[in-house]
Design an enzyme around this catalytic site. Sequence first.
Site, mmCIF file in Angstrom:
data_model
loop_
_atom_site.group_PDB
_atom_site.id
_atom_site.type_symbol
_atom_site.label_atom_id
_atom_site.label_comp_id
_atom_site.label_asym_id
_atom_site.label_seq_id
_atom_site.Cartn_x
_atom_site.Cartn_y
_atom_site.Cartn_z
ATOM 1 N N GLU A 46 79.253 -8.404 9.294
ATOM 2 C CA GLU A 46 78.339 -9.411 9.830
ATOM 3 C C GLU A 46 77.883 -9.030 11.245
ATOM 4 O OE1 GLU A 46 78.439 -14.280 10.617
ATOM 5 O OE2 GLU A 46 80.261 -13.197 10.070
ATOM 6 N N LYS A 112 72.120 -16.502 6.503
ATOM 7 C CA LYS A 112 73.386 -17.213 6.318
ATOM 8 C C LYS A 112 73.140 -18.711 6.229
ATOM 9 C CE LYS A 112 77.976 -17.458 8.529
ATOM 10 N NZ LYS A 112 78.795 -16.900 9.652
ATOM 11 N N CYS A 148 79.784 -14.135 5.373
ATOM 12 C CA CYS A 148 81.020 -14.778 5.830
ATOM 13 C C CYS A 148 81.241 -16.167 5.246
ATOM 14 C CB CYS A 148 81.051 -14.791 7.358
ATOM 15 S SG CYS A 148 82.734 -14.763 8.042
ATOM 16 N N GLY A 287 104.232 -6.491 35.726
ATOM 17 C CA GLY A 287 105.529 -6.724 36.329
ATOM 18 C C GLY A 287 106.610 -6.680 35.265
ATOM 19 N N SER A 289 110.352 -7.453 34.489
ATOM 20 C CA SER A 289 111.379 -8.300 35.091
ATOM 21 C C SER A 289 112.781 -8.049 34.559
ATOM 22 C CB SER A 289 111.026 -9.769 34.840
ATOM 23 O OG SER A 289 111.145 -10.067 33.453
ATOM 24 N N GLY A 290 112.879 -7.316 33.459
ATOM 25 C CA GLY A 290 114.148 -7.216 32.766
ATOM 26 C C GLY A 290 114.309 -8.270 31.697
ATOM 27 N N ASN A 370 107.816 -20.866 43.421
ATOM 28 C CA ASN A 370 106.443 -20.425 43.165
ATOM 29 C C ASN A 370 105.998 -19.353 44.157
ATOM 30 O OD1 ASN A 370 106.174 -22.170 40.996
ATOM 31 N ND2 ASN A 370 105.271 -23.813 42.221
ATOM 32 N N GLU A 399 105.424 -21.125 27.238
ATOM 33 C CA GLU A 399 105.317 -21.353 28.682
ATOM 34 C C GLU A 399 103.946 -21.901 29.050
ATOM 35 O OE1 GLU A 399 108.314 -17.665 29.952
ATOM 36 O OE2 GLU A 399 106.125 -17.441 30.110
#
EC number: 6.3.5.1
Length: 540
Positions: A46, A112, A148, A287, A289-290, A370, A399
């Site tokens: 499409e 469509k 579609c 980052g 972080s472990g 923070n 989160e």
Amino acid sequence: MSAKLNIVMAQLNLKVGDIDGNTHRVIESAEQARDQHQADMVVFPELTLCGYPPEDLLLRPSMVLRIEQAVSKLAAVKGIDLVMGLPAMGAHGLENQAVVLRDGQVVARYAKQHLPNYQVFDEKRYFIPGQKPCIFECKGVKLALTVCEDLWYQSPAKQALEAGADLILSLNASPFHKDKQSIRYETIRSRCHETGLPVLYVNLFGGQDELVFDGGSFAMNSNGQVAVRADYFTEGLYTACFDTSVKAFDQEIVPELPSLHERVYKALVTGVRDYVNKNGFKGVVLGLSGGIDSALTLAIANDALGAERVQAVMMPFRYTSNMSLEDAQEEADILGVDYSVMPIEPMFDAFMGTLSAQFENTHKDTTEENLQSRCRGVMLMAISNKKGYMVLTTGNKSEMAVGYATLYGDMCGGYNALKDVPKTLVFALSEYRNTLGYVIPQRVIDRPPSAELAPDQVDEDSLPPYDDLDRIIEMYVEEDKSAEAIIESGFDRETVYRVLRLIDINEFKRRQAVVGVRITPRGFGRDRRYPITNGWHLGI
């Protein structure tokens, strides 16, 4: 002796707005289909020429002109029918069309009919729906064009049958979510059973912002059996041989659908790879972080881009455990990425010194937590600016739902692989990735998750157990269940109201969050559009 119609499904990774580049890909693929696959016809996805979804690029005055110029270039392809999607002006406005080109001439056009306006789709903003079927012939076979969502409804397939079609061609840009392919099969199988017609379903592949298209194009016979299937999460030209005497595709051995974790993991890798590459970044920095989120993100980045294009930075503070330092080092060493350790304590102390008068006579709270995260954000963004590396953020859907993230801190960046991945699935994907090769230390998977922004901190000090949290989020965000309905399913009333309130009040954070891969039917982004300022109250 039966005659054969050889059709190639061109499952391509196209770029939105790159009309010249997409046109080149069409010419290259069509010539390869004709010369190497001996194809009579090649079918593309499409909106092939402009890419999907083009969004407000469709409002640009030059869009239709550029598409017309691209179609004129396709006249160079002879000896094979080209079936592709493009935007074009119809009698009443812009249409989402499928066209057939034969030796440079447009021999069929279809508009469509069913324009989606739900979840991530907004096609009624741009297009006028079509009303009629379109049939064309190739080697004596009557083929109907659809686009579609047309086959998610009965009427276009019924129109094709009534117009005398032998076979339905479906051009698609159908985005991935974790259960999508089984839904596609079920839907197309219904159309096959209703009409007695086989269907060739060609899908797009590749990442486009938060959307990932998984390919998986297929040919289905009128009995609902899949005869041919293209690979998932890869480009390619796939031949489906249609026997004109029995009006069915020659049956091949069709591999089974990959596991849920394999599908999701490949979607995440595809999304990261295409976002970074299509936007011209040299690589990514993140980052490390472990913890498990950054470990999984690092593995995804490595698989998407290669170790030479990935930089990981550990930014320890006084609360960072030795275990985290050791595990982050091991993760970087296993994958061979560029790795640095850059403590944030001097930066944090400088901020606290400058803010000391403002913080006088106050107690420590999340402000100091923070600030640690924001120090890390500044470091990563500086590396990004200097090196041309995009910051890959590492927060997960759990989160993001409840606001367990810091604006201008760990939310800083350009893309988030895990944005739509609940925490419980993060664990499962980490285990899955280790089955392909050990990259995430087992104790990272086993240890209790912690932001390490305070002494002895673990996530479940602030949040319900992730098994409960993720199910509540799923019911509220993806299933639109009320608070009372969630409680009736067996969850504690106080917990439900607390989680739902957190989801509601953190909409302002999500509006400022980076884009990320969508893997569920309702992600945070184009799917879910809630007002930040509102007076809605939880209840029934």
